[in-house]
Design an enzyme around this catalytic site. Structure first.
Site, PDB file in Angstrom:
ATOM      1  N   ASP A   1      41.025  37.277  52.043  1.00  0.00           N
ATOM      2  CA  ASP A   1      40.243  38.211  52.854  1.00  0.00           C
ATOM      3  C   ASP A   1      41.013  38.716  54.070  1.00  0.00           C
ATOM      4  O   ASP A   1      40.615  38.473  55.227  1.00  0.00           O
ATOM      5  CB  ASP A   1      38.902  37.576  53.280  1.00  0.00           C
TER       6      ASP A   1
ATOM      7  N   MET B   1      26.879  43.006  43.040  1.00  0.00           N
ATOM      8  CA  MET B   1      27.659  43.393  44.221  1.00  0.00           C
ATOM      9  C   MET B   1      27.688  42.220  45.196  1.00  0.00           C
ATOM     10  O   MET B   1      26.678  41.544  45.373  1.00  0.00           O
ATOM     11  CB  MET B   1      27.019  44.600  44.920  1.00  0.00           C
ATOM     12  N   ASN B   2      28.859  41.994  45.833  1.00  0.00           N
ATOM     13  CA  ASN B   2      28.862  41.118  47.002  1.00  0.00           C
ATOM     14  C   ASN B   2      29.545  41.806  48.168  1.00  0.00           C
ATOM     15  O   ASN B   2      29.130  42.908  48.545  1.00  0.00           O
ATOM     16  CB  ASN B   2      29.315  39.684  46.700  1.00  0.00           C
ATOM     17  N   ASP B   3      30.551  41.244  48.794  1.00  0.00           N
ATOM     18  CA  ASP B   3      31.037  41.661  50.116  1.00  0.00           C
ATOM     19  C   ASP B   3      31.354  43.161  50.258  1.00  0.00           C
ATOM     20  O   ASP B   3      31.949  43.763  49.364  1.00  0.00           O
ATOM     21  CB  ASP B   3      32.353  40.946  50.455  1.00  0.00           C
TER      22      ASP B   3
HETATM   23  N1  DQQ Z   1      33.811  36.850  48.284  1.00  0.00           N
HETATM   24  C1  DQQ Z   1      35.085  37.289  47.796  1.00  0.00           C
HETATM   25  C2  DQQ Z   1      36.119  36.514  48.534  1.00  0.00           C
HETATM   26  C3  DQQ Z   1      35.406  36.086  49.754  1.00  0.00           C
HETATM   27  C4  DQQ Z   1      34.020  35.808  49.252  1.00  0.00           C
HETATM   28  C5  DQQ Z   1      35.134  37.080  46.319  1.00  0.00           C
HETATM   29  C6  DQQ Z   1      32.957  35.827  50.325  1.00  0.00           C
HETATM   30  O1  DQQ Z   1      37.230  37.318  48.817  1.00  0.00           O
HETATM   31  O2  DQQ Z   1      35.991  34.966  50.355  1.00  0.00           O
HETATM   32  O3  DQQ Z   1      34.172  37.886  45.665  1.00  0.00           O
HETATM   33  O4  DQQ Z   1      31.687  36.110  49.815  1.00  0.00           O
END
Ligand code: DQQ
Length: 485
Positions: A153, A33-35
């Site tokens: 984003d 998981m990220n954002d």
């Molecule tokens: N993570 C996303 C992008 C963003 C970046 C890709 C920031 O949209 O810029 O997984 O962690």
């Protein structure tokens, strides 16, 4: 809520037994998981979408995961919300974005790659499922002459009848930028100009990179707050926020700060306004152990606690965890007016836990340093040190001794200047196995990761160095698990 269990969960029940997996922070059922994305409270239910790789604990082939909650603590995992469409504008990944309420209908914006373009999705069933707009992308990739470092984003908001979108970007050789777009119908977007460029940010020594990811702007008291996650070709740095004014569709910054002093361990946050009018912010806390260790664990990435963002009289935003968290407290202990000298015994020796909250007000009367160690093993071979020096006003978290595992070497992160608040240090910290969040004097946050190997690394130790400290008050609770898996 009685929704069927998503298919991508069942294979990973063994993660439940993992002693390093947080218990009251949000994390997906398994894998990467990220954002946080598309945060919204819709008809009383909180929706948390997030960047995920549903097949392994490593970044790649990014989808949107989805979970819902009534209290932002107990989450129910739902089916994946958006997947890349072969041959579509998001064939290579469904990257970060936002959700808005467009006259009673939820609308989602996200970045499709490759190349980076902005796409839209809607929902006919209150966000339970999302449908991609058939004419995506709604914002194509800009012409090469613009010389951008990235284009992703989207953050969308409404002013009167009009809609605005900022897109994280940067101009090659010049630094980060937030590009402002305009629309009357959410489908047709026109580029206006940069809302903010690097030359208008007096960032001093702090590098701001050449790409500003995951930007947002919202009102805070009588000013506006802009935040973005600064990165360059070598990788991400940290999240910065600026307070200032928003005039003629341009943001004029006045002050500039790190949003979390844990740097890359609190990244790509997103805030939303809930139905009670609270501005709540969540960030992605990445792992700090080798990729091999992450793959072996089968999970990677934790969401921060939901943080309230509130205006303070001094013009800075205040940050504190949402009050709902208090419902998870148990086993309360309280200390008051305890004087500690450099030779005093540890007043916290009875505390043994790796899932707890501690809140203290400390007066560093003559001490050179206040040290608070958490996740301490009985033999002292593992510990994470929080320390404060009243002379330099530096606050530090050192995780270089947190783990005996060579795959988790740790690091040191600091708040270089944390002046006392009326001679007092106000400290509130949350330990949840491998994550530590510290809130200081109501305005500074520091997030860290640690990976103790010993089952017995549960101790808490408070000490005064070079002089005395007065513990005006100290509260301690263990925190119950909020996990549903
Ligand atoms: N993570 C996303 C992008 C963003 C970046 C890709 C920031 O949209 O810029 O997984 O962690």
């Amino acid at each position: 809520m009685s929704l069927p269990k998503p298919d991508h969960i069942d294979a990973h029940q063994n993660l439940v037994l993992d002693r390093l997996r947080p218990t009251y922070h949000f994390l997906p059922p398994a894998n990467w998981m990220n954002d946080p994305n598309g945060l919204i409270q819709w008809k009383s239910l909180y929706h948390l979408f997030y960047q995920c790789n549903p097949v392994q604990a490593a970044w790649g082939r990014i989808h949107w995961g989805h979970a819902v909650s009534h209290d932002l603590l107990h989450w129910q995992h739902l089916q994946l919300a958006i997947e890349p469409s072969p041959g579509g504008p998001d064939w290579d990944g469904v990257w970060s974005g936002c959700a808005v309420n467009a006259g009673g209908k939820p609308v989602i914006f996200y970045t499709g790659v490759s190349p980076e373009v902005q796409c839209m999705a809607t929902s006919q069933d209150d966000l339970n499922t999302l449908e991609k707009f058939t004419h995506n992308p709604v914002v194509p990739h800009p012409a090469a002459e613009m010389n951008l470092t990235g284009f992703r984003d989207p953050c969308v908001w409404q002013e009167g009848e009009d809609w605005y979108m900022i897109i994280g970007s940067g101009f090659k050789g010049q630094g980060g930028a937030l590009l402002l777009y305009f629309s009357t119908d959410l489908v047709h977007w026109e580029y206006l100009h940069p809302l903010l460029t690097a030359d208008r940010v007096a960032s001093g020594e702090l590098p701001l990179g050449n790409m500003w990811e995951c930007p947002q702007m919202f009102p805070l008291g009588d000013q506006y707050l802009v935040h973005f996650s600064a990165c360059d070709q070598r990788g991400s740095f940290y999240v910065v926020y600026l307070t200032g004014t928003y005039r003629d569709k341009i943001f004029y910054p006045r002050r500039f700060m790190k949003l979390d002093y844990g740097d890359e361990f609190f990244y790509a946050p997103q805030a939303f306004l809930d139905e009670r009018g609270r501005r709540i912010l969540l960030g992605w806390c990445r792992e700090e152990r080798s990729q091999a260790a992450q793959l072996q664990a089968g999970w990677a990435g934790v969401m921060s606690l939901p943080r309230l963002v509130e205006p303070r009289p001094d013009g800075l935003p205040g940050f504190r965890p949402i009050d709902e968290l208090q419902a998870l407290r148990e086993n309360h202990s309280h200390l008051e007016s305890v004087l500690l000298t450099p030779v005093s015994a540890n007043p916290l020796s009875q505390f043994q836990s790796d899932t707890f909250e501690l809140e203290a007000v400390i007066q560093p009367t003559t001490a050179h340093e206040i040290c608070l160690d958490v996740c301490v093993s009985p033999d002292g071979s593992e510990f994470t040190r929080l320390s404060y020096s009243p002379l330099s006003t530096r606050f530090e978290v050192d995780t270089t001794h947190a783990s005996l595992d060579s795959q988790a070497p740790g690091s040191i992160h600091a708040i270089p200047s944390l002046p006392l608040d009326g001679e007092l240090l106000h400290l509130r910290l949350f330990v949840d196995r491998s994550i530590l969040e510290v809130y200081l004097n109501g305005w500074a946050c520091l997030t860290a990761r640690m990976y103790p190997t010993l089952k017995t690394s549960l101790g808490v130790q408070l000490s005064a160095k070079g002089g005395d400290i007065l513990v005006r008050s100290l509260e301690y609770w263990t925190i119950k698990s909020a996990r549903q898996d």
